[in-house]
Design a protein around this motif. Structure first.
Motif, mmCIF file in Angstrom:
data_model
loop_
_atom_site.group_PDB
_atom_site.id
_atom_site.type_symbol
_atom_site.label_atom_id
_atom_site.label_comp_id
_atom_site.label_asym_id
_atom_site.label_seq_id
_atom_site.Cartn_x
_atom_site.Cartn_y
_atom_site.Cartn_z
ATOM 1 N N VAL A 125 84.413 83.016 37.852
ATOM 2 C CA VAL A 125 84.022 83.293 39.236
ATOM 3 C C VAL A 125 84.023 82.027 40.095
ATOM 4 N N GLY A 126 84.317 80.872 39.479
ATOM 5 C CA GLY A 126 84.291 79.591 40.188
ATOM 6 C C GLY A 126 82.968 78.893 39.955
ATOM 7 N N ASP A 127 82.772 77.788 40.653
ATOM 8 C CA ASP A 127 81.523 77.039 40.553
ATOM 9 C C ASP A 127 80.584 77.571 41.631
ATOM 10 N N VAL A 128 79.659 78.416 41.245
ATOM 11 C CA VAL A 128 78.772 79.082 42.190
ATOM 12 C C VAL A 128 77.634 78.169 42.622
ATOM 13 N N GLY A 129 77.170 77.303 41.712
ATOM 14 C CA GLY A 129 76.023 76.448 41.994
ATOM 15 C C GLY A 129 74.748 77.072 41.470
ATOM 16 N N ARG A 130 73.603 76.600 41.949
ATOM 17 C CA ARG A 130 72.303 77.101 41.481
ATOM 18 C C ARG A 130 71.949 78.384 42.227
ATOM 19 N N VAL A 131 71.619 79.414 41.458
ATOM 20 C CA VAL A 131 71.222 80.700 42.026
ATOM 21 C C VAL A 131 70.061 81.277 41.207
ATOM 22 N N ASP A 132 69.307 82.177 41.817
ATOM 23 C CA ASP A 132 68.278 82.908 41.087
ATOM 24 C C ASP A 132 68.977 83.905 40.174
ATOM 25 N N LEU A 133 68.670 83.819 38.867
ATOM 26 C CA LEU A 133 69.280 84.697 37.877
ATOM 27 C C LEU A 133 68.361 85.833 37.449
ATOM 28 N N PHE A 134 67.069 85.502 37.288
ATOM 29 C CA PHE A 134 66.118 86.475 36.767
ATOM 30 C C PHE A 134 64.827 86.466 37.570
ATOM 31 N N LYS A 135 64.173 87.613 37.585
ATOM 32 C CA LYS A 135 62.802 87.723 38.066
ATOM 33 C C LYS A 135 61.915 87.778 36.833
ATOM 34 N N ILE A 136 60.756 87.162 36.915
ATOM 35 C CA ILE A 136 59.805 87.138 35.805
ATOM 36 C C ILE A 136 58.838 88.306 35.977
ATOM 37 N N ARG A 137 58.704 89.107 34.916
ATOM 38 C CA ARG A 137 57.828 90.273 34.919
ATOM 39 C C ARG A 137 56.969 90.249 33.651
ATOM 40 N N LEU A 138 55.961 91.090 33.598
ATOM 41 C CA LEU A 138 55.155 91.209 32.390
ATOM 42 C C LEU A 138 56.014 91.774 31.268
ATOM 43 N N SER A 139 55.824 91.279 30.078
ATOM 44 C CA SER A 139 56.587 91.757 28.930
ATOM 45 C C SER A 139 56.120 93.145 28.517
ATOM 46 N N ASP A 140 57.076 93.983 28.191
ATOM 47 C CA ASP A 140 56.762 95.283 27.612
ATOM 48 C C ASP A 140 57.074 95.277 26.116
ATOM 49 N N ARG A 141 57.483 94.096 25.606
ATOM 50 C CA ARG A 141 57.786 93.925 24.187
ATOM 51 C C ARG A 141 57.364 92.526 23.768
ATOM 52 N N ARG A 142 56.068 92.338 23.625
ATOM 53 C CA ARG A 142 55.512 91.004 23.357
ATOM 54 C C ARG A 142 56.039 90.392 22.069
ATOM 55 N N GLY A 143 56.525 91.208 21.141
ATOM 56 C CA GLY A 143 57.110 90.670 19.918
ATOM 57 C C GLY A 143 58.414 89.931 20.173
ATOM 58 N N LEU A 144 59.021 90.166 21.348
ATOM 59 C CA LEU A 144 60.258 89.477 21.706
ATOM 60 C C LEU A 144 60.019 88.323 22.664
ATOM 61 N N GLY A 145 58.951 88.386 23.450
ATOM 62 C CA GLY A 145 58.674 87.299 24.371
ATOM 63 C C GLY A 145 57.473 87.564 25.245
ATOM 64 N N LEU A 146 56.914 86.478 25.761
ATOM 65 C CA LEU A 146 55.712 86.537 26.589
ATOM 66 C C LEU A 146 55.969 87.210 27.936
ATOM 67 N N VAL A 147 57.146 86.965 28.512
ATOM 68 C CA VAL A 147 57.495 87.581 29.790
ATOM 69 C C VAL A 147 58.861 88.249 29.679
ATOM 70 N N ARG A 148 59.096 89.189 30.589
ATOM 71 C CA ARG A 148 60.365 89.916 30.639
ATOM 72 C C ARG A 148 61.204 89.328 31.761
ATOM 73 N N LEU A 149 62.505 89.184 31.520
ATOM 74 C CA LEU A 149 63.436 88.665 32.521
ATOM 75 C C LEU A 149 64.308 89.808 33.019
ATOM 76 N N THR A 150 64.216 90.110 34.318
ATOM 77 C CA THR A 150 65.049 91.152 34.898
ATOM 78 C C THR A 150 66.121 90.511 35.765
ATOM 79 N N LEU A 151 67.295 91.116 35.763
ATOM 80 C CA LEU A 151 68.428 90.573 36.506
ATOM 81 C C LEU A 151 68.210 90.639 38.016
ATOM 82 N N THR A 152 68.623 89.593 38.706
ATOM 83 C CA THR A 152 68.680 89.643 40.163
ATOM 84 C C THR A 152 69.991 90.316 40.550
#
Length: 185
Positions: A125-152
């Motif tokens: 896609v080229g050199d896009v630069g710095r962008v927001d990739l994920f929003k931080i949310r409460l985890s619904d699967r704590r065995g996988l991680g403390l927070v959940r990452l949702t796509l922007t």
């Protein structure tokens, strides 16, 4: 998401980072050395989708990737933090490749003030630069991680454009993250 739940997520993440313990240091404390890592586990459903589409993930720039609970985990070195800005900086990244299409996501910043994870994006896609990739949310699967990452919207669009699919949407869970600031990389 209610402000109370968001505040709870921030407190949980800050506590896990040990920033509470360093809050008595100068307001603009920065680390200059690797001070641990953040582990990101790809949601099993996303991993199945990616693998099924022939997309190959690979750690880049000093990150580590490995199988984890029937999915993939990656560790990104923490290279610095700012207590006053509630920001954690990382080195390394991950590339996703299918045939001649590739996208690289690297140098992640966790911004607790905005509940976002940004990164530098480049590839087909080229050199896009710095962008927001994920929003931080409460985890619904704590065995996988403390927070959940949702796509922007930006991240979902870049993945769809790179791989010629329409499988990714804003708000979809991509994975789970757990910062481990005082752990050995």
């Amino acid at each position: 998401m209610s402000s109370r739940r968001i505040f709870g997520a921030i407190i949980a993440l800050v506590a896990s980072l040990g920033l509470v313990a360093v809050a008595t240091t100068p307001a603009e404390a920065h680390s200059r050395h690797k001070t641990g890592y953040t582990q990101v586990v790809v949601a099993p459903e996303v991993y199945e989708l990616v693998a099924g589409a022939g997309i190959t993930p690979a750690a880049i720039g000093g990150a580590k990737a490995f199988p984890y609970k029937n999915t993939l985990a990656a560790r990104f070195p923490i290279t610095g933090y700012s207590v006053s800005k509630l920001r954690i900086k990382h080195s390394g990244g991950i590339s996703l490749t299918a045939g001649s299409a590739t996208i690289s996501l690297k140098r992640f910043n966790i911004d607790l003030g905005r509940l976002r994870v940004s990164g530098k994006v480049s590839g087909t896609v080229g050199d896009v630069g710095r962008v927001d990739l994920f929003k931080i949310r409460l985890s619904d699967r704590r065995g996988l991680g403390l927070v959940r990452l949702t796509l922007t919207d930006t991240a979902a669009g870049a993945l769809n454009a790179t791989f010629g699919v329409d499988a990714f949407s804003a708000g979809d869970t991509f994975g789970y993250a757990t910062p481990r600031p005082f752990s050995r990389f």
